[in-house]
Write a protein that holds these residues in place. Sequence first.
Motif, PDB file in Angstrom:
ATOM      1  N   LEU A 100      43.643  49.842  64.164  1.00 24.55           N
ATOM      2  CA  LEU A 100      43.282  50.740  65.258  1.00 24.55           C
ATOM      3  C   LEU A 100      41.784  50.664  65.560  1.00 24.55           C
ATOM      4  N   LEU A 101      40.959  50.596  64.524  1.00 22.43           N
ATOM      5  CA  LEU A 101      39.518  50.473  64.735  1.00 22.43           C
ATOM      6  C   LEU A 101      39.178  49.160  65.447  1.00 22.43           C
ATOM      7  N   ALA A 102      39.981  48.135  65.182  1.00 20.90           N
ATOM      8  CA  ALA A 102      39.734  46.825  65.773  1.00 20.90           C
ATOM      9  C   ALA A 102      40.375  46.662  67.141  1.00 20.90           C
ATOM     10  N   GLY A 103      41.085  47.657  67.596  1.00 22.25           N
ATOM     11  CA  GLY A 103      41.748  47.540  68.891  1.00 22.25           C
ATOM     12  C   GLY A 103      42.917  46.575  68.866  1.00 22.25           C
ATOM     13  N   GLY A 104      43.638  46.526  67.738  1.00 26.18           N
ATOM     14  CA  GLY A 104      44.821  45.670  67.652  1.00 26.18           C
ATOM     15  C   GLY A 104      44.513  44.219  67.387  1.00 26.18           C
ATOM     16  N   ARG A 105      43.437  43.944  66.624  1.00 35.62           N
ATOM     17  CA  ARG A 105      43.046  42.551  66.358  1.00 35.62           C
ATOM     18  C   ARG A 105      43.289  42.118  64.921  1.00 35.62           C
ATOM     19  N   LEU A 106      43.876  42.991  64.082  1.00 31.41           N
ATOM     20  CA  LEU A 106      44.035  42.653  62.672  1.00 31.41           C
ATOM     21  C   LEU A 106      45.270  41.784  62.453  1.00 31.41           C
ATOM     22  N   ASN A 107      45.119  40.743  61.623  1.00 28.01           N
ATOM     23  CA  ASN A 107      46.211  39.844  61.252  1.00 28.01           C
ATOM     24  C   ASN A 107      46.281  39.777  59.727  1.00 28.01           C
ATOM     25  N   PRO A 108      46.998  40.703  59.085  1.00 20.44           N
ATOM     26  CA  PRO A 108      47.027  40.708  57.625  1.00 20.44           C
ATOM     27  C   PRO A 108      47.936  39.605  57.077  1.00 20.44           C
ATOM     28  N   GLY A 109      47.382  38.763  56.220  1.00 25.29           N
ATOM     29  CA  GLY A 109      48.168  37.773  55.508  1.00 25.29           C
ATOM     30  C   GLY A 109      48.295  38.195  54.063  1.00 25.29           C
ATOM     31  N   VAL A 110      49.500  38.064  53.503  1.00 26.21           N
ATOM     32  CA  VAL A 110      49.741  38.516  52.133  1.00 26.21           C
ATOM     33  C   VAL A 110      50.518  37.453  51.358  1.00 26.21           C
ATOM     34  N   SER A 111      50.570  37.636  50.030  1.00 21.82           N
ATOM     35  CA  SER A 111      51.382  36.792  49.164  1.00 21.82           C
ATOM     36  C   SER A 111      51.842  37.636  47.981  1.00 21.82           C
ATOM     37  N   VAL A 112      52.792  37.110  47.200  1.00 26.25           N
ATOM     38  CA  VAL A 112      53.284  37.850  46.043  1.00 26.25           C
ATOM     39  C   VAL A 112      53.102  37.036  44.762  1.00 26.25           C
ATOM     40  N   GLY A 113      53.546  37.627  43.685  1.00 24.65           N
ATOM     41  CA  GLY A 113      53.395  37.009  42.372  1.00 24.65           C
ATOM     42  C   GLY A 113      52.503  37.861  41.495  1.00 24.65           C
ATOM     43  N   PRO A 114      52.557  37.663  40.175  1.00 18.56           N
ATOM     44  CA  PRO A 114      51.691  38.420  39.268  1.00 18.56           C
ATOM     45  C   PRO A 114      50.225  38.143  39.568  1.00 18.56           C
ATOM     46  N   PRO A 115      49.343  39.106  39.364  1.00 13.50           N
ATOM     47  CA  PRO A 115      47.908  38.878  39.549  1.00 13.50           C
ATOM     48  C   PRO A 115      47.417  37.722  38.679  1.00 13.50           C
ATOM     49  N   LEU A 116      46.437  37.006  39.182  1.00 15.14           N
ATOM     50  CA  LEU A 116      45.809  35.934  38.415  1.00 15.14           C
ATOM     51  C   LEU A 116      45.258  36.496  37.103  1.00 15.14           C
ATOM     52  N   HIS A 117      45.500  35.761  36.010  1.00 14.04           N
ATOM     53  CA  HIS A 117      45.046  36.191  34.682  1.00 14.04           C
ATOM     54  C   HIS A 117      45.576  37.598  34.355  1.00 14.04           C
ATOM     55  N   TYR A 118      46.848  37.818  34.638  1.00 12.94           N
ATOM     56  CA  TYR A 118      47.417  39.158  34.505  1.00 12.94           C
ATOM     57  C   TYR A 118      47.250  39.734  33.100  1.00 12.94           C
ATOM     58  N   ASP A 119      47.427  38.891  32.077  1.00 17.90           N
ATOM     59  CA  ASP A 119      47.303  39.395  30.704  1.00 17.90           C
ATOM     60  C   ASP A 119      45.917  39.959  30.418  1.00 17.90           C
ATOM     61  N   ARG A 120      44.913  39.502  31.163  1.00 21.32           N
ATOM     62  CA  ARG A 120      43.548  39.947  30.920  1.00 21.32           C
ATOM     63  C   ARG A 120      43.177  41.205  31.715  1.00 21.32           C
ATOM     64  N   VAL A 121      43.939  41.491  32.764  1.00 22.98           N
ATOM     65  CA  VAL A 121      43.580  42.630  33.613  1.00 22.98           C
ATOM     66  C   VAL A 121      44.636  43.721  33.643  1.00 22.98           C
ATOM     67  N   ARG A 122      45.785  43.489  33.036  1.00 19.70           N
ATOM     68  CA  ARG A 122      46.889  44.432  33.187  1.00 19.70           C
ATOM     69  C   ARG A 122      46.551  45.829  32.700  1.00 19.70           C
ATOM     70  N   GLU A 123      45.767  45.949  31.632  1.00 21.57           N
ATOM     71  CA  GLU A 123      45.449  47.274  31.105  1.00 21.57           C
ATOM     72  C   GLU A 123      44.504  48.035  32.020  1.00 21.57           C
ATOM     73  N   ALA A 124      43.688  47.307  32.766  1.00 18.85           N
ATOM     74  CA  ALA A 124      42.802  47.970  33.731  1.00 18.85           C
ATOM     75  C   ALA A 124      43.536  48.256  35.037  1.00 18.85           C
ATOM     76  N   LEU A 125      44.452  47.358  35.423  1.00 19.26           N
ATOM     77  CA  LEU A 125      45.120  47.472  36.714  1.00 19.26           C
ATOM     78  C   LEU A 125      46.322  48.409  36.651  1.00 19.26           C
ATOM     79  N   TYR A 126      47.178  48.230  35.658  1.00 14.06           N
ATOM     80  CA  TYR A 126      48.390  49.046  35.521  1.00 14.06           C
ATOM     81  C   TYR A 126      48.552  49.489  34.060  1.00 14.06           C
ATOM     82  N   PRO A 127      47.683  50.371  33.570  1.00 12.90           N
ATOM     83  CA  PRO A 127      47.711  50.739  32.146  1.00 12.90           C
ATOM     84  C   PRO A 127      49.017  51.383  31.697  1.00 12.90           C
ATOM     85  N   ASP A 128      49.714  52.042  32.611  1.00 11.74           N
ATOM     86  CA  ASP A 128      50.943  52.757  32.234  1.00 11.74           C
ATOM     87  C   ASP A 128      52.221  52.083  32.728  1.00 11.74           C
TER      88      ASP A 128
END
Length: 339
Positions: A100-128
């Motif tokens: 809305l701030l951009a006046g309809g110019r946003l083009n979000p691109g996404v992907s899936v899969g576990p986060p890169l280096h998930y074993d190293r960040v999982r406790e900070a990202l999803y501790p529970d």
Amino acid sequence: MPRTPAPLRKLGFLTIGLFDEADPGAGHESTLQLIELGEQLGFDSAWVRHRHLQYGISSPVAVLAAASQRTSRIELGTAVIPLGWENPLRLAEDLATVDLLAGGRLNPGVSVGPPLHYDRVREALYPDTADAEDFSYARVRRLLDLVRGEPASDFDGVEGFEVFSRRVQPHSPGLGARMWYGAGSLGSARWAGEQGMNLLTSSVVKAEEGVDFAEIQLSHIRTFRAHHPDGDRARVSQGLVVIPTDTATAEQRERYEQYARQRTPRTLSPQGPARMMFAPDLVGPAELIAERLHAHAAFREVTEVAFALPFTFAPADYTQILTDMATRLGPALGWRPAG
């Protein structure tokens, strides 16, 4: 020389937005200035990469919110947001707000899969909930439904002095049609088509059928369109690393060529257990690059591109590369700058 079936319709560029840890503000400002330059040169779109716990843009939606206030025409995209790091409901709110701030110019691109280096960040990202998180296509499906206005709650109405909505607010009606999926395999290309998304292809694909990069990418594009409701009209954007050298200094040309040489070995055969294939970087005069693109099987299937800028160059280099893209390479591909 083989020609594309149609002139290039949309020319975009992609940047990682590098910064110095000691002065991160300067790097982010440089990225915003690059997007402003892209608009001045007539580019149709500017895309930012997503990097967590690195010295590149970690919050592309926030950066594009700032870019939306410094530009008026150029489309703004993410290539791509890894949804393993995101809550789809919160991301849907952010995307709609920035669109809305951009006046309809946003083009979000996404992907899936576990986060890169998930074993190293999982406790900070999803501790529970680390073991319960779903990193499948279902996460994208949740985001799509929320962006497109499906209910996020079973309640709407007034509670005391506050008014509640069943769907994400704000709602940006056109955003659902501008959602992109970054696909590197046949399965993901097919899935994106079935969801009615747009397709982002890059310089990395999975070697499932043969080892010719262009032919693999071509199979992804055709599979996507075969399963998309819009068929051959479904939007596909190709992203390769492209470095025109027409106005580069001798020192710049040598640095660009050395960059490409260092990366060439990984393009010669599938890499790693996932058998990833990398496209060669295209470096040289615009006319030569145009010839190579016209001979590229996948490029001949698309009418829009988001050429990737190399990771490690200086702002002056990016200015030269973007200027040559817009004034030399784009016209050689039949493109006309946006007014």
